[in-house]
Design an enzyme around this catalytic site. Structure first.
Site, mmCIF file in Angstrom:
data_model
loop_
_atom_site.group_PDB
_atom_site.id
_atom_site.type_symbol
_atom_site.label_atom_id
_atom_site.label_comp_id
_atom_site.label_asym_id
_atom_site.label_seq_id
_atom_site.Cartn_x
_atom_site.Cartn_y
_atom_site.Cartn_z
ATOM 1 N N GLU A 192 26.902 46.468 37.617
ATOM 2 C CA GLU A 192 28.083 45.692 38.005
ATOM 3 C C GLU A 192 27.661 44.637 39.018
ATOM 4 O OE1 GLU A 192 31.648 45.509 37.280
ATOM 5 O OE2 GLU A 192 31.161 43.858 38.634
ATOM 6 N N ASP A 225 34.090 39.415 31.072
ATOM 7 C CA ASP A 225 34.730 38.157 31.467
ATOM 8 C C ASP A 225 34.676 37.196 30.281
ATOM 9 O OD1 ASP A 225 35.175 39.137 33.994
ATOM 10 O OD2 ASP A 225 33.273 38.385 34.782
ATOM 11 N N LYS A 238 37.003 28.653 28.810
ATOM 12 C CA LYS A 238 36.814 27.209 28.628
ATOM 13 C C LYS A 238 35.494 26.928 27.920
ATOM 14 C CE LYS A 238 39.476 25.682 32.555
ATOM 15 N NZ LYS A 238 39.403 25.448 33.968
ATOM 16 N N ASP A 245 40.344 42.111 24.910
ATOM 17 C CA ASP A 245 41.670 41.623 24.517
ATOM 18 C C ASP A 245 41.553 40.171 24.055
ATOM 19 O OD1 ASP A 245 40.936 41.062 27.298
ATOM 20 O OD2 ASP A 245 42.692 39.753 27.171
ATOM 21 N N GLU A 252 26.503 51.117 30.921
ATOM 22 C CA GLU A 252 27.801 50.422 30.907
ATOM 23 C C GLU A 252 27.662 49.150 31.728
ATOM 24 O OE1 GLU A 252 31.272 52.353 32.538
ATOM 25 O OE2 GLU A 252 32.545 50.667 31.914
#
Ligand SMILES: C[S@@+](CC[C@H](N)C(=O)[O-])C[C@H]1O[C@@H](n2cnc3c(N)ncnc32)[C@H](O)[C@@H]1O
Length: 306
Positions: free
Chosen positions: A45, A95, A99, A131, A20
Site C-alpha cells: 500500500e 485508482d 482522465k 466499479d 494484495e
C-alpha cells in the site's frame, strides 16, 4: 521443500503466497487472512495513513499472517517477491485515473502484466474487482496485449464486494466488474531486484564555501534521473548544508537529503540521516555529482567510497 521420510523424499506443499495491492483500510486483507489462515499474505500500500489504519486493524484482530510493505506495487513485486512464487494477486478498486492524460498512472498496464508473469507461479492469477467499467476494459486490453495471460470475466465473488470502496459504491448503486487474469506464459526478460550499494560518501579537505545561491541541477544517468533541487544551511554549530534531491529510477522514486558537513576527519559528503533512503545507483550518482561540484568550489577529495 523436501523432507526425508524413511527412504522416500516427498514434497511438502508450500503455503500459498498471496499479494494484495492497494489494501486501503485492510478489511479485505483481514477477511482473507481469517478465511485462509495457511496463506502467506503480503499487502502493499502506497498510502502511509492506510498502512497505519490497516496495521491497527491486524493488531486488534490478532492477525499475524499478513506482512505489509509501505510503498509502490511495482517496486515490491520486483524486490520482495521471489520469481514464480505467487499463487494469487488481489487488486480491489484500483485508482481508476479516469482522465485520458493520467492513464499512464494506471497500475494494470501491459508492462506490469509482463513483469507480474515472472513472479506468478504456474497457473497463478490476478483478480481485479472494480466499479470503473472503462478501467475494467482497459485492463483487459492491456492483459491481452501482454500476451502472457488468459482472461475470464466472471461476476465478482460476493466477498470481494465487502471492501471499504465496494461498500461505498454499493451504497450509490454502482455496478461492479471483475476479471481473472491467469498466467499462460512468462516474459523471458530478466527482472532482477534493483542492485543496492554500500552508502556512498566522501571526505574532502578544504573549507566549505558559504553558498549564496544554488542552481537546481538535473543529472541524467543510464537508470534514471537525479535532481538536486536546493541547498539549505543547517543550524548546527559546526554548520554545513543539506541538498534536497529527488531521484527517479525504474520502479523507485526517492526524495533524499544529501549532506555536506564538517567532521573530525574533514568535510563529510554523503546521505543525511532523514527518512529511509535506499542506496541505489541514482543515490550514488547524486553523491558523486555533489562531490564533483564541491571539487569545483576548490575542495579536494581525500577519501571516496562509491
Ligand atoms: C480506491 S483505493 C481502494 C482501497 C481498497 N482496496 C478498497 O477496495 O477499499 C486504491 C488504493 O490503492 C492504493 N494504491 C494506489 N496505487 C498504488 C500502488 N502503485 N502501489 C500500492 N498501492 C497503491 C491507494 O493508496 C489506495 O489505498
Amino acid at each position: 521443500m523436501l523432507i526425508r521420510a524413511g527412504a522416500t523424499d516427498f514434497p511438502l506443499p508450500m503455503p500459498p503466497r498471496i499479494l494484495e495491492v492497494g489494501f486501503g483500510d485492510g478489511r479485505f486483507t483481514a477477511q482473507i487472512a481469517r478465511m485462509y489462515p495457511e496463506w502467506q499474505i503480503l499487502g502493499v500500500e502506497i498510502s502511509a495513513g492506510s498502512v497505519a489504519r490497516a496495521l491497527g486493524r491486524f493488531r486488534r484482530e490478532g492477525i499475524g499472517s499478513v506482512r505489509v510493505y509501505h510503498g509502490e506495487a511495482g517496486f515490491a513485486l520486483r524486490n520482495l517477491v521471489a520469481p514464480r512464487s505467487l499463487r494469487r494477486v488481489y487488486v480491489n478498486f484500483p485508482d481508476p485515473w479516469p482522465k485520458a492524460k493520467h492513464q499512464a498512472n494506471r497500475l494494470l498496464q501491459r508492462a506490469f502484466f509482463r513483469r507480474l508473469s515472472t513472479r506468478l507461479a504456474e497457473g497463478g492469477e490476478l483478480l481485479l474487482t472494480t466499479d470503473h467499467e472503462d478501467y475494467w476494459k482497459f485492463a483487459q486490453a492491456e492483459g491481452r496485449a501482454s500476451e502472457v495471460f488468459h482472461l475470464e470475466t466472471p461476476p465478482p465473488p460476493d466477498f470481494h464486494l465487502t471492501t471499504k470502496y465496494a461498500l461505498k459504491w454499493k451504497a450509490q448503486g454502482r455496478r461492479f466488474y471483475h476479471a481473472v487474469f491467469r498466467k499462460a506464459a512468462e516474459d523471458p526478460t530478466p527482472w532482477p531486484p534493483l542492485p543496492r550499494y554500500p552508502m556512498p560518501h566522501a571526505l574532502l579537505a578544504g573549507s566549505l564555501p558559504t553558498l549564496e545561491t544554488f542552481e537546481k541541477t538535473v543529472i541524467r544517468f543510464a537508470g534514471g534521473t537525479a535532481v538536486l533541487l536546493e541547498a539549505t544551511r543547517t543550524l548546527t554549530p559546526e554548520g554545513g548544508y543539506y541538498f534536497h534531491s529527488h531521484i527517479e529510477e525504474e520502479d523507485l522514486v526517492q526524495d533524499v537529503l544529501l549532506e555536506a558537513r564538517p567532521s573530525a576527519h574533514g568535510l563529510y559528503v554523503g546521505i543525511g540521516r532523514f527518512g529511509a533512503p535506499l542506496s541505489t545507483a541514482g543515490v550514488r550518482v547524486a553523491v558523486e555529482w555533489l562531490v564533483g561540484w564541491l571539487e569545483g568550489q576548490g575542495l579536494q577529495v581525500v577519501q571516496r567510497s562509491y
